[in-house]
Motif scaffolding. Structure first.
Motif, PDB file in Angstrom:
ATOM      1  N   LYS A 195     -88.884  46.449 -64.725  1.00 28.18           N
ATOM      2  CA  LYS A 195     -88.224  47.683 -64.270  1.00 28.18           C
ATOM      3  C   LYS A 195     -87.047  47.913 -65.815  1.00 28.18           C
ATOM      4  O   LYS A 195     -86.900  46.935 -66.371  1.00 28.18           O
ATOM      5  CB  LYS A 195     -87.353  47.412 -63.275  1.00 28.18           C
ATOM      6  CG  LYS A 195     -86.219  46.279 -63.288  1.00 28.18           C
ATOM      7  CD  LYS A 195     -85.202  46.144 -61.990  1.00 28.18           C
ATOM      8  CE  LYS A 195     -86.037  45.894 -60.573  1.00 28.18           C
ATOM      9  NZ  LYS A 195     -86.749  44.513 -60.678  1.00 28.18           N
ATOM     10  N   GLU A 196     -86.913  49.072 -65.945  1.00 23.99           N
ATOM     11  CA  GLU A 196     -85.694  49.176 -67.170  1.00 23.99           C
ATOM     12  C   GLU A 196     -84.472  49.160 -66.439  1.00 23.99           C
ATOM     13  O   GLU A 196     -84.153  49.991 -65.479  1.00 23.99           O
ATOM     14  CB  GLU A 196     -86.153  50.844 -67.442  1.00 23.99           C
ATOM     15  CG  GLU A 196     -85.330  51.151 -68.609  1.00 23.99           C
ATOM     16  CD  GLU A 196     -85.560  52.617 -69.251  1.00 23.99           C
ATOM     17  OE1 GLU A 196     -84.721  52.810 -70.069  1.00 23.99           O
ATOM     18  OE2 GLU A 196     -86.463  53.247 -68.720  1.00 23.99           O
ATOM     19  N   GLU A 254     -80.399  49.814 -66.191  1.00 25.02           N
ATOM     20  CA  GLU A 254     -79.782  51.195 -66.479  1.00 25.02           C
ATOM     21  C   GLU A 254     -78.240  50.814 -66.332  1.00 25.02           C
ATOM     22  O   GLU A 254     -77.720  49.914 -65.854  1.00 25.02           O
ATOM     23  CB  GLU A 254     -80.246  52.062 -65.242  1.00 25.02           C
ATOM     24  CG  GLU A 254     -81.454  52.595 -65.261  1.00 25.02           C
ATOM     25  CD  GLU A 254     -81.808  53.513 -64.171  1.00 25.02           C
ATOM     26  OE1 GLU A 254     -82.439  54.685 -64.538  1.00 25.02           O
ATOM     27  OE2 GLU A 254     -81.361  53.398 -62.959  1.00 25.02           O
TER      28      GLU A 254
END
Length: 253
Positions: A110-111, A113
Motif C-alpha cells: 500500500k502507499e 499517506e
C-alpha cells in the motif's frame, strides 16, 4: 471485502451478479464456535479486525489469523510472543514479526499517506511507540519516528519542531512522570495522543503516575489512551490522519 470493492469487481467483470449477491448476503460476522469474527468491521469503521494474541491458544490464534488473512488479504496481531510468531510462520511463511513491539502481521502492499509523528520521552518507551507506529503503518499512514526527546533534555524536542508541525497528529509515549505530552501539546496546533507507559521506578505505579499527569494536563488538545496502549494510539492517529488526507493536508513529500 468492502461493499465498494464488490461493486467495482462486478462492474469490471471480475465476478458475476450471482457471486456479488452471495458476497453481499454474507452474515456480518463469521461463527467459529470459539470466536465470532467481525467480518463487516471494515465496512462500518474502515478498519479490519486486529487480533489480540496474548492469552489465545495456538489453535485458536492460527485459525483466526488464517480466516482474517483469507478475507482481507492481510492480517495483523498485537502482543504476540516469539513462539506464537514461529507457529504462525510455519503455516504462513510470509508472516513478519517485530520482537520490540510484539506485532505480527502479513501486510498487503500500500502507499502510505499523510503524516503521523510518533514520539517517545526515552528509549525505554520505544516498544509501546512502535506498537503505535506499526499499527498506523499497517492501516496506511506514513509515520515519522521522533524518539528519545524527553523533558530532561528538552532541547532535543525543540530541535524537531518542524517535524512536529508537519504532522496531522502526534503520538507521545512517555513513562516516569509523563510530561512529554503536555510539553508537545503546548507547542503545536495538532491533536496529541498521549500514551502513558509502564516505564519508571516504584512510585510510577506501573504507569499510573504518567497516566494521571496526562489526563490532568494543562495543555489543550490532548487525548489519553490506556497505559501501554500503543495500538489504541496508532488507531486513533490513523483516523485523524485520514481526515487530514481527505482535506489535502500534509501528504508525504
Amino acid at each position: 471485502m468492502q461493499t465498494r470493492d464488490i461493486l467495482e469487481r462486478l462492474r469490471n467483470g471480475q465476478i458475476s451478479i450471482d457471486e456479488a449477491e452471495s458476497l453481499l448476503k454474507r452474515e456480518p460476522f463469521e461463527e467459529m464456535g470459539f470466536a465470532k469474527l467481525d467480518t463487516h468491521r471494515k465496512v462500518r469503521s474502515g478498519f479490519a479486525e486486529v487480533i489480540y494474541c496474548q492469552g489465545k491458544t495456538d489453535s485458536h490464534l492460527l485459525e483466526i489469523f488464517g480466516r482474517i488473512y483469507e478475507a482481507e488479504g492481510e492480517v495483523m496481531g498485537t502482543r504476540a510472543s516469539k513462539e506464537q510468531y514461529e507457529m504462525l510462520r510455519a503455516a504462513y511463511p510470509q508472516t513478519e514479526y517485530d520482537g520490540l513491539s510484539r506485532v505480527v502481521r502479513i501486510s498487503a502492499p500500500k502507499e502510505l499517506e499523510g503524516r503521523i509523528a510518533v514520539c517517545t520521552a526515552g528509549t525505554a518507551d520505544i516498544p509501546v511507540a512502535e506498537e503505535a507506529a506499526q499499527t498506523a503503518e499497517y492501516f496506511g499512514s506514513f509515520v515519522d519516528r521522533i524518539y528519545d526527546v524527553g523533558v530532561c533534555g528538552i532541547h532535543r524536542l525543540l530541535a524537531q519542531l518542524d517535524r512536529l508541525h508537519a504532522a496531522n497528529c502526534i503520538v507521545a509515549a512517555a513513562g516516569m512522570e509523563g510530561a512529554l505530552a503536555s510539553v508537545i501539546g503546548g507547542l503545536v496546533d495538532k491533536p496529541v495522543i498521549a500514551v502513558p507507559t509502564s516505564v519508571g521506578y516504584g512510585a510510577s505505579f506501573g504507569g499510573v503516575s504518567a497516566l494521571l499527569t496526562m489526563i490532568n494536563s494543562c495543555a489543550n488538545g490532548i487525548a489519553v489512551v490506556n497505559i501501554d496502549n500503543g495500538f489504541g494510539a496508532g488507531y486513533i492517529a490513523t483516523q485523524i490522519n485520514r481526515m487530514g488526507v481527505r482535506n489535502g493536508e500534509n501528504t508525504v513529500s
